[in-house]
Scaffold this motif. Structure first.
Motif, mmCIF file in Angstrom:
data_model
loop_
_atom_site.group_PDB
_atom_site.id
_atom_site.type_symbol
_atom_site.label_atom_id
_atom_site.label_comp_id
_atom_site.label_asym_id
_atom_site.label_seq_id
_atom_site.Cartn_x
_atom_site.Cartn_y
_atom_site.Cartn_z
ATOM 1 N N UNK A 412 4.097 10.550 22.063
ATOM 2 C CA UNK A 412 3.097 9.484 22.005
ATOM 3 C C UNK A 412 2.064 9.628 23.119
ATOM 4 N N UNK A 413 2.526 9.873 24.339
ATOM 5 C CA UNK A 413 1.597 9.977 25.474
ATOM 6 C C UNK A 413 0.647 11.153 25.305
ATOM 7 N N UNK A 414 1.127 12.211 24.654
ATOM 8 C CA UNK A 414 0.292 13.399 24.484
ATOM 9 C C UNK A 414 -0.765 13.206 23.398
ATOM 10 N N UNK A 415 -0.455 12.354 22.402
ATOM 11 C CA UNK A 415 -1.361 12.211 21.252
ATOM 12 C C UNK A 415 -2.004 10.836 21.140
ATOM 13 N N UNK A 416 -1.589 9.874 21.943
ATOM 14 C CA UNK A 416 -2.131 8.520 21.861
ATOM 15 C C UNK A 416 -2.055 7.832 23.210
ATOM 16 N N UNK A 417 -2.388 6.531 23.235
ATOM 17 C CA UNK A 417 -2.365 5.762 24.483
ATOM 18 C C UNK A 417 -2.459 4.278 24.144
ATOM 19 N N UNK A 419 -4.990 2.586 25.158
ATOM 20 C CA UNK A 419 -6.410 2.282 25.367
ATOM 21 C C UNK A 419 -7.032 1.546 24.187
ATOM 22 N N UNK A 420 -6.618 1.857 22.969
ATOM 23 C CA UNK A 420 -7.181 1.189 21.799
ATOM 24 C C UNK A 420 -6.136 1.152 20.697
ATOM 25 N N UNK A 421 -6.369 0.279 19.694
ATOM 26 C CA UNK A 421 -5.433 0.164 18.575
ATOM 27 C C UNK A 421 -5.326 1.480 17.815
ATOM 28 N N UNK A 422 -6.460 2.169 17.644
ATOM 29 C CA UNK A 422 -6.453 3.427 16.899
ATOM 30 C C UNK A 422 -5.665 4.502 17.633
ATOM 31 N N UNK A 423 -5.870 4.593 18.961
ATOM 32 C CA UNK A 423 -5.150 5.605 19.733
ATOM 33 C C UNK A 423 -3.646 5.321 19.737
ATOM 34 N N UNK A 424 -3.273 4.045 19.836
ATOM 35 C CA UNK A 424 -1.844 3.720 19.797
ATOM 36 C C UNK A 424 -1.265 4.052 18.426
ATOM 37 N N UNK A 425 -1.995 3.736 17.349
ATOM 38 C CA UNK A 425 -1.531 4.022 15.993
ATOM 39 C C UNK A 425 -1.360 5.522 15.782
ATOM 40 N N UNK A 426 -2.329 6.298 16.235
ATOM 41 C CA UNK A 426 -2.253 7.747 16.047
ATOM 42 C C UNK A 426 -1.038 8.332 16.770
ATOM 43 N N UNK A 427 -0.851 7.925 18.021
ATOM 44 C CA UNK A 427 0.275 8.452 18.790
ATOM 45 C C UNK A 427 1.613 8.043 18.208
ATOM 46 N N UNK A 428 1.732 6.782 17.798
ATOM 47 C CA UNK A 428 2.996 6.294 17.244
ATOM 48 C C UNK A 428 3.298 6.942 15.902
ATOM 49 N N UNK A 429 2.268 7.179 15.089
ATOM 50 C CA UNK A 429 2.473 7.822 13.795
ATOM 51 C C UNK A 429 3.075 9.216 13.960
ATOM 52 N N UNK A 430 2.490 10.011 14.832
ATOM 53 C CA UNK A 430 2.990 11.382 15.029
ATOM 54 C C UNK A 430 4.404 11.356 15.598
ATOM 55 N N UNK A 431 4.651 10.470 16.566
ATOM 56 C CA UNK A 431 5.987 10.378 17.157
ATOM 57 C C UNK A 431 7.020 9.934 16.124
ATOM 58 N N UNK A 432 6.650 9.024 15.236
ATOM 59 C CA UNK A 432 7.579 8.557 14.208
ATOM 60 C C UNK A 432 7.864 9.642 13.180
#
Length: 472
Positions: A412-417, A419-432
């Motif tokens: 998650x930290x490598x692909x999202x953050x 900082x914004x809803x979109x960045x959190x969604x992107x990171x969580x999606x890949x991690x999941x």
């Protein structure tokens, strides 16, 4: 064993297992509140979860050994008392460092409780009822894990995050004296404590987890991270070498000669890795991205968390009839499918109507895993080894959760953050997606669990020969 003692044993062991299991995930829906109240960052939140699961997982084998050496009833009572005191300290924590330390002490108490609840319950019931009893124990433990987000969310919304720890105090105060007075004295073969093994596995696993947690912040090529990962791996290898040669190992490697024991523990490791790591991020996603309150987030996950309660009463007896392997394989496939469903539909505007079917599928899969796993593990070893086998299985499962949180948070930290809803969604999606893949690997490992062995048919009676007449 007298019926009253059996009933007390069932009550104490299931409630204690529920309390300990609840604290695996009760903090997940409270993490945003803790982050705000104690000015914590992602690394702090990881350690809030992992400080508990790491000490818990590492010391489970020691907790089981203490019970065998000094008496299971006595160590169970002491473990409940320590867990209760640590819960109060966590509730009173003025900063994130104190909270993490209190969580670590909670893990020590939990490690003295959980393996002994299983061995005490196993000894208290007759062999023909053991499958059903252990199924209930597994279901209750699973409910503790599954209901953690809902309970945590309800408490944070209704009172404050500190109350997720205060609720353990009255339960512990009630259970500790009952355990010491009402349970039958029960002691296994006296065992010498494997202190060198304990030191090696603690240092080794801590080194690996530290490197995983610090990877994104310090840099994956930094001396701190590379050194921590290498040193942790080397020390963990030394632990395995020591366990193979010492006379009194905390983890007897001979148990892994059993295909059932080895396969079921690999399955448990991969299940916990994918499930714990994913839920660490998903519980925050519902609040951080979709704006749900803590209780609303827990309530939205209820189709996931309530399924074990509905499925377990059917799955327990079924596992006695058809064996644990079919339930484990189907359960892990469903868990992987549910996580993949969530990963594929993760954005700030994803409607709940898209999410709840995935929660249902995951919940049924969780129930089908939790119910038979204990019986499969204990059925794969001789009765004299049930205590250490129980501790090993629970330790491996908890360590899987530690690595799951550390690795998926690193993804998650490598692909999202935040900082914004979109960045959190992107990171969580890949991690999941990664979590779903790991659970799918667990389903493959479950195929190697031996099937149900049918009892051998009674041999045909020998023909009765008529006595020969005596000659006159």
């Amino acid at each position: 064993m007298p019926p009253n003692t059996t009933r007390w044993t069932f009550l104490v062991t299931t409630l204690a297992a529920f309390m300990v299991s609840l604290d695996n995930l009760v903090v997940t829906t409270a993490l945003p509140a803790i982050r705000t109240a104690l000015d914590a960052d992602l690394e702090d939140l990881e350690w809030t979860v992992n400080a508990y699961t790491l000490t818990f997982g590492v010391l489970l084998l020691t907790g089981a050994s203490l019970g065998e050496r000094f008496g299971r009833r006595r160590i169970l009572g002491l473990g409940i008392a320590l867990f209760t005191v640590a819960s109060a300290l966590a509730a009173l924590a003025p900063n994130i460092g104190t909270l993490i330390a209190a969580r670590a002490v909670q893990g020590v108490g939990g490690a003295m409780i959980l393996p002994l609840t299983l061995t005490l319950l196993s000894a208290a019931v007759s062999p023909e009822r053991r499958g059903a009893a252990l199924g209930v124990w597994g279901a209750v433990s699973g409910l503790g894990v599954a209901f953690g987000p809902l309970v945590g969310g309800a408490i944070v919304d209704g009172w404050a995050w500190q109350w997720i720890f205060w609720i353990n105090v009255p339960v512990g105060l009630a259970l500790a004296p009952i355990a010491l007075r009402r349970l039958a004295p029960d002691r296994g073969a006296a065992q010498r404590l494997d202190l060198p093994g304990l030191a090696l596995v603690t240092v080794g696993l801590f080194g690996v987890v530290w490197g995983l947690v610090r990877g994104n912040a310090a840099g994956w090529g930094s001396l701190e991270v590379v050194g921590s990962l290498v040193a942790g791996g080397v020390v963990t290898a030394l632990f395995v070498a020591w366990e193979a040669r010492t006379e009194h190992p905390m983890l007897p490697l001979r148990l892994f000669r059993s295909r059932g024991f080895a396969a079921s523990n690999v399955t448990a490791l991969l299940f916990s890795f994918g499930m714990f790591g994913s839920i660490f991020l998903l519980a925050q996603f519902l609040q951080t991205v979709q704006g749900s309150g803590p209780f609303e987030a827990g309530l939205k996950m209820l189709p996931w968390t309530a399924m074990p309660m509905l499925v377990a009463p059917l799955a327990g007896p079924l596992s006695d009839r058809i064996g644990g392997r079919p339930l484990l394989v189907v359960g892990l496939l469903m868990q992987a499918a549910g996580l993949a469903w969530l990963a594929a539909n993760m954005s700030a505007d994803t409607p709940y109507s898209t999410q709840w079917p995935a929660f249902v599928v995951s919940g049924i899969g969780m129930a089908l895993f939790f119910v038979p796993i204990a019986n499969v593990v204990l059925g794969s070893v001789p009765e004299r080894d049930t205590g250490v086998a129980s501790g090993a299985n629970n330790a491996i499962r908890e360590i899987g959760g530690v690595f799951g949180v550390a690795v998926l948070a690193a993804v998650f930290s490598h692909t999202g953050s935040y900082a914004s809803a979109q960045e959190y969604s992107d990171g969580t999606s890949i991690a999941t997606w990664v979590g779903a893949g790991v659970v799918l690997a667990g389903a493959v490992a479950a195929l190697f669990v031996p099937g149900l062995r049918k009892p051998a048919a009674d041999p045909a009676p020998l023909p009765v020969r008529e006595p020969e007449p005596i000659a006159a």
